[in-house]
Design a protein around this motif. Structure first.
Motif, PDB file in Angstrom:
ATOM      1  N   THR A  51     -18.019  33.198  28.936  1.00 36.26           N
ATOM      2  CA  THR A  51     -16.734  33.711  29.754  1.00 36.26           C
ATOM      3  C   THR A  51     -16.759  35.474  29.899  1.00 36.26           C
ATOM      4  O   THR A  51     -16.437  36.269  31.125  1.00 36.26           O
ATOM      5  N   HIS A  52     -17.153  36.313  28.815  1.00 31.62           N
ATOM      6  CA  HIS A  52     -16.990  37.760  28.850  1.00 31.62           C
ATOM      7  C   HIS A  52     -18.395  38.303  29.695  1.00 31.62           C
ATOM      8  O   HIS A  52     -17.992  39.081  30.306  1.00 31.62           O
ATOM      9  N   LEU A  53     -19.273  37.406  29.657  1.00 36.44           N
ATOM     10  CA  LEU A  53     -20.804  38.061  30.154  1.00 36.44           C
ATOM     11  C   LEU A  53     -20.205  37.725  31.644  1.00 36.44           C
ATOM     12  O   LEU A  53     -20.655  38.786  32.473  1.00 36.44           O
ATOM     13  N   HIS A  54     -19.840  36.609  32.327  1.00 37.47           N
ATOM     14  CA  HIS A  54     -19.328  36.549  33.712  1.00 37.47           C
ATOM     15  C   HIS A  54     -18.250  37.593  33.992  1.00 37.47           C
ATOM     16  O   HIS A  54     -18.381  37.683  35.268  1.00 37.47           O
ATOM     17  N   SER A  55     -17.425  37.740  33.367  1.00 34.66           N
ATOM     18  CA  SER A  55     -16.382  38.856  33.526  1.00 34.66           C
ATOM     19  C   SER A  55     -17.166  40.248  34.076  1.00 34.66           C
ATOM     20  O   SER A  55     -16.260  41.019  34.646  1.00 34.66           O
ATOM     21  N   LEU A  56     -18.188  40.391  33.726  1.00 30.52           N
ATOM     22  CA  LEU A  56     -18.827  41.826  34.013  1.00 30.52           C
ATOM     23  C   LEU A  56     -19.092  42.061  35.665  1.00 30.52           C
ATOM     24  O   LEU A  56     -19.229  42.992  35.958  1.00 30.52           O
ATOM     25  N   GLY A  57     -19.201  40.767  36.163  1.00 33.34           N
ATOM     26  CA  GLY A  57     -19.347  40.700  37.684  1.00 33.34           C
ATOM     27  C   GLY A  57     -20.142  41.370  38.109  1.00 33.34           C
ATOM     28  O   GLY A  57     -21.383  41.084  38.114  1.00 33.34           O
ATOM     29  N   PRO A  58     -20.124  42.586  39.044  1.00 33.76           N
ATOM     30  CA  PRO A  58     -21.037  43.344  39.689  1.00 33.76           C
ATOM     31  C   PRO A  58     -22.120  43.856  38.688  1.00 33.76           C
ATOM     32  O   PRO A  58     -23.468  43.850  39.217  1.00 33.76           O
ATOM     33  N   LEU A  59     -21.773  44.185  37.479  1.00 34.33           N
ATOM     34  CA  LEU A  59     -22.736  44.859  36.713  1.00 34.33           C
ATOM     35  C   LEU A  59     -23.748  43.597  36.028  1.00 34.33           C
ATOM     36  O   LEU A  59     -25.023  43.967  36.292  1.00 34.33           O
ATOM     37  N   LEU A  60     -23.154  42.371  36.172  1.00 36.35           N
ATOM     38  CA  LEU A  60     -24.079  41.259  35.888  1.00 36.35           C
ATOM     39  C   LEU A  60     -25.055  40.914  36.972  1.00 36.35           C
ATOM     40  O   LEU A  60     -26.421  40.401  36.831  1.00 36.35           O
ATOM     41  N   THR A  61     -24.504  41.248  38.061  1.00 33.51           N
ATOM     42  CA  THR A  61     -25.419  40.803  39.615  1.00 33.51           C
ATOM     43  C   THR A  61     -26.526  41.891  39.559  1.00 33.51           C
ATOM     44  O   THR A  61     -27.809  41.519  39.662  1.00 33.51           O
ATOM     45  N   VAL A  62     -26.051  43.268  39.032  1.00 39.66           N
ATOM     46  CA  VAL A  62     -27.143  44.095  39.112  1.00 39.66           C
ATOM     47  C   VAL A  62     -28.221  43.976  38.237  1.00 39.66           C
ATOM     48  O   VAL A  62     -29.431  44.197  38.394  1.00 39.66           O
ATOM     49  N   ALA A  63     -27.867  43.574  36.957  1.00 38.84           N
ATOM     50  CA  ALA A  63     -28.739  43.158  35.814  1.00 38.84           C
ATOM     51  C   ALA A  63     -29.549  42.131  36.318  1.00 38.84           C
ATOM     52  O   ALA A  63     -30.946  42.120  36.100  1.00 38.84           O
ATOM     53  N   GLU A  64     -29.292  41.137  36.918  1.00 41.47           N
ATOM     54  CA  GLU A  64     -29.825  39.998  37.274  1.00 41.47           C
ATOM     55  C   GLU A  64     -30.902  40.510  38.561  1.00 41.47           C
ATOM     56  O   GLU A  64     -32.284  39.911  38.513  1.00 41.47           O
ATOM     57  N   PHE A  65     -30.633  41.066  39.224  1.00 40.40           N
ATOM     58  CA  PHE A  65     -31.581  41.655  40.458  1.00 40.40           C
ATOM     59  C   PHE A  65     -32.686  42.423  39.687  1.00 40.40           C
ATOM     60  O   PHE A  65     -33.624  42.625  40.013  1.00 40.40           O
TER      61      PHE A  65
END
Length: 213
Positions: A51-65
């Motif tokens: 839950t904490h990981l997905h709460s990062l939102g845009p930061l997580l998306t940038v990391a995935e890309f």
């Protein structure tokens, strides 16, 4: 800019891109393993981490890309280098000696890499691109690892991953210029330790989950 394009288009440039992207993936493996260790704290601990990981939102998306970009660089560079090496030596050596420091890791790098690529795609479709609205991530993981075949496949692939990074880790430092008699023995030892951490750390998780599921 022209010299940069020429460098990246050369074999040396491709090796540099492979080395840098490979070390980035090693760092990602450390972070990913650290996060996965929350599963030993139980379902609440692991779900809270997710839950904490997905709460990062845009930061997580940038990391995935960013990881996707690194994967493309690593895979494409590796395939091109493999093809170039194969074309330059179309006939296999009659004697496959190991006197030149050739190890199982160095001899199987292209093949273990392709196995890991296939595994990553399978892993993403099994745990990432799934509906999480009705089940928690812990439930998804525990359900998957109730299947002994899945557990066995994961353990085998983690052995493959350990073999891959056992060579890739120190080879990356060598490509970046750390090939020095004073430092390479320590880097090789660190490479072996890192490969054991990857193999055992990731490989034992599905076994543990299957036992408590």
């Amino acid at each position: 800019m022209n010299w940069m394009m020429q460098t990246l288009g050369s074999s040396i440039g491709k090796k540099l891109m492979m080395a840098l992207s490979g070390l980035c993936f090693c760092a990602f493996l450390c972070a990913h393993l650290a996060g996965n260790l929350f599963i030993y704290g139980g379902k609440d601990s692991f779900n809270a981490y997710a839950t904490h990981l997905h709460s990062l939102g845009p930061l997580l998306t940038v990391a995935e890309f960013g990881l996707l970009f690194l994967a493309l660089v690593h895979v494409i560079s590796g395939l091109v280098l493999f093809y170039q090496n194969f074309s330059a030596r179309p006939q296999r050596y009659q004697v496959n000696a190991s006197a030149g420091g050739r190890t199982i890791g160095s001899a199987t790098m292209p093949y273990t890499g392709l196995v890991l690529l296939a595994f990553v795609l399978f892993h993403l479709f099994q745990f990432h691109f799934v509906d999480k609205t009705t089940r928690t991530i812990f439930e998804i993981v525990s359900t998957s690892f109730r299947n002994p075949v899945t557990v066995g496949c994961y353990v085998l692939v983690m052995i493959v991953a350990a073999i891959h990074v056992s060579h890739g880790f120190w080879s990356a430092f060598q490509t970046l210029g750390a090939n020095h008699p004073k430092y390479m023995p320590a880097i090789r030892l660190l490479s072996i330790l890192f490969s054991l951490i990857v193999g055992v750390g990731f490989g034992f998780i599905p076994v543990y989950v299957s036992l408590i599921a």
